[in-house]
Design an enzyme around this catalytic site. Structure first.
Site, mmCIF file in Angstrom:
data_model
loop_
_atom_site.group_PDB
_atom_site.id
_atom_site.type_symbol
_atom_site.label_atom_id
_atom_site.label_comp_id
_atom_site.label_asym_id
_atom_site.label_seq_id
_atom_site.Cartn_x
_atom_site.Cartn_y
_atom_site.Cartn_z
ATOM 1 N N ASP A 10 -6.126 1.257 -5.273
ATOM 2 C CA ASP A 10 -4.902 1.841 -4.848
ATOM 3 C C ASP A 10 -5.463 3.512 -4.224
ATOM 4 O O ASP A 10 -6.152 4.068 -5.089
ATOM 5 C CB ASP A 10 -3.939 2.286 -6.213
ATOM 6 C CG ASP A 10 -2.831 2.985 -5.667
ATOM 7 O OD1 ASP A 10 -2.117 2.712 -4.443
ATOM 8 O OD2 ASP A 10 -2.066 3.728 -6.369
ATOM 9 N N HIS A 11 -5.066 3.669 -3.180
ATOM 10 C CA HIS A 11 -5.413 4.922 -2.374
ATOM 11 C C HIS A 11 -7.036 5.052 -2.399
ATOM 12 O O HIS A 11 -7.646 6.182 -2.663
ATOM 13 C CB HIS A 11 -4.821 6.283 -3.078
ATOM 14 C CG HIS A 11 -3.158 6.290 -3.115
ATOM 15 N ND1 HIS A 11 -2.668 6.720 -2.055
ATOM 16 C CD2 HIS A 11 -2.476 6.143 -3.983
ATOM 17 C CE1 HIS A 11 -1.548 6.738 -2.247
ATOM 18 N NE2 HIS A 11 -1.086 6.082 -3.107
ATOM 19 N N HIS A 54 5.443 3.941 -2.692
ATOM 20 C CA HIS A 54 4.774 4.668 -3.724
ATOM 21 C C HIS A 54 5.539 5.853 -4.305
ATOM 22 O O HIS A 54 6.401 6.302 -3.802
ATOM 23 C CB HIS A 54 3.384 5.314 -3.068
ATOM 24 C CG HIS A 54 2.324 4.381 -2.631
ATOM 25 N ND1 HIS A 54 1.287 4.369 -3.394
ATOM 26 C CD2 HIS A 54 2.388 3.427 -1.524
ATOM 27 C CE1 HIS A 54 0.446 3.216 -3.124
ATOM 28 N NE2 HIS A 54 1.019 2.709 -1.763
ATOM 29 N N THR A 90 3.274 7.465 -13.068
ATOM 30 C CA THR A 90 3.467 8.429 -13.989
ATOM 31 C C THR A 90 4.263 8.095 -15.008
ATOM 32 O O THR A 90 4.120 8.298 -16.349
ATOM 33 C CB THR A 90 4.059 9.422 -13.224
ATOM 34 O OG1 THR A 90 3.311 9.936 -12.006
ATOM 35 C CG2 THR A 90 4.520 10.568 -14.107
ATOM 36 N N SER A 116 7.959 5.628 -9.934
ATOM 37 C CA SER A 116 8.420 6.529 -11.186
ATOM 38 C C SER A 116 9.473 7.733 -10.857
ATOM 39 O O SER A 116 9.176 8.542 -10.229
ATOM 40 C CB SER A 116 7.454 7.123 -12.004
ATOM 41 O OG SER A 116 6.434 6.268 -12.237
#
Length: 277
Positions: A82-83, A204, A229, A207
């Site tokens: 991720d990222h 993305h 999160t 949360s």
């Protein structure tokens, strides 16, 4: 890994990614996948910092263990970077056995973002690893100003020139815990989906987004939603209320782990991921 067409053809359904830092991968309990007949994505975060890169170098055994668990699951599951901060991180992810990679060059000018993402997609194609790009920077809830929303015309060009398998879009979310629930630009999601030939779109910062907005986003074209999160808070909140007289760690950890499991199952149901297979 799931084939792109499998996700595309399942209208009004999406996959979930539960994102973890590389130093926490070994703690993730993949047994929740056995509790729900649903495809799984375990996201491994990379913030691009030197410490995170060093951790990634040392985490090979954890990745191998996690991959071994994934391969034993009765349903498809992937481990996704991720990222990814750059090409070195992408190459290392391939070497470690990642089954999916995200290259995040969204803070760069458009031309550089396209060039970097295209190179990542080309490199990963040799290993059969799908690549997710990002256009329109998804920042953090602590940022004073949200990043620019994804431009529809730029998204069309970006997808054509990079060859990505999925596109992370900025439509009103951010990473972290919201002080106020966000309002997603649902029409923008629809427009990007049509402009990119119904390419799977990624949300993305899932949360804290209200369930109804998540459902609307999936209806509009989102095919993967990332949660991180609230996954951590599900664990930590339960730790805080667990009786301190419990000193056996396996017993102490039982309820926090169950809290994470229940949170994950709730998101799987919300997205309809248990109906994809």
């Amino acid at each position: 890994a799931l084939k792109r067409k499998q996700v595309q053809q399942r209208e009004r359904h999406a996959l979930q990614t539960f994102s973890l830092g590389v130093d926490r991968v070994g703690c993730f309990k993949l047994h929740l996948a056995r509790k729900r007949s649903a495809a799984q994505r375990v996201g491994v975060a990379d913030d691009g910092g030197q410490r995170r890169f060093q951790l990634m170098r040392k985490a090979g055994r954890k990745f191998l263990l996690t991959l071994r668990c994934i391969r034993q699951l009765p349903q498809p599951a992937v481990m996704h970077l991720d990222h990814g901060a750059g090409i070195p991180e992408v190459v290392r992810a391939i070497r470690l056995g990642m089954t999916g990679v995200m290259i995040d060059a969204s803070t760069l000018p458009l031309e550089e973002n396209i060039a970097t993402t295209k190179l990542a997609a080309e490199l990963c194609s040799y290993a059969g690893v799908p690549v997710e790009g990002e256009l329109g920077h998804v920042g953090a809830t602590k940022d004073e100003v949200l990043g620019n929303y994804t431009d529809v015309a730029e998204a069309e060009r970006f997808v054509k020139e990079t060859g990505v398998s999925a596109l992370a879009v900025m439509v009103g979310t951010a990473h972290g815990r919201y002080k106020k629930a966000p309002v997603l630009d649902i029409q923008r999601i629809r427009d990007i989906r049509e402009a990119t030939g119904k390419l799977p779109l990624v949300l993305h910062g899932g949360s804290g987004v209200p369930d109804e907005q998540i459902r609307m986003a999936v209806e509009a074209g989102i095919r993967k939603v990332n949660f991180a999160t609230d996954l951590c808070y599900a664990f930590l909140d339960q730790v805080m209320v667990t009786e301190r007289t419990t000193v056996a760690l396996d017993v102490f950890m039982r309820e926090p782990i169950h809290a994470v499991r229940d949170y994950c199952i709730g998101k799987i149901k919300l997205l309809g991921a248990d109906k994809i297979l």
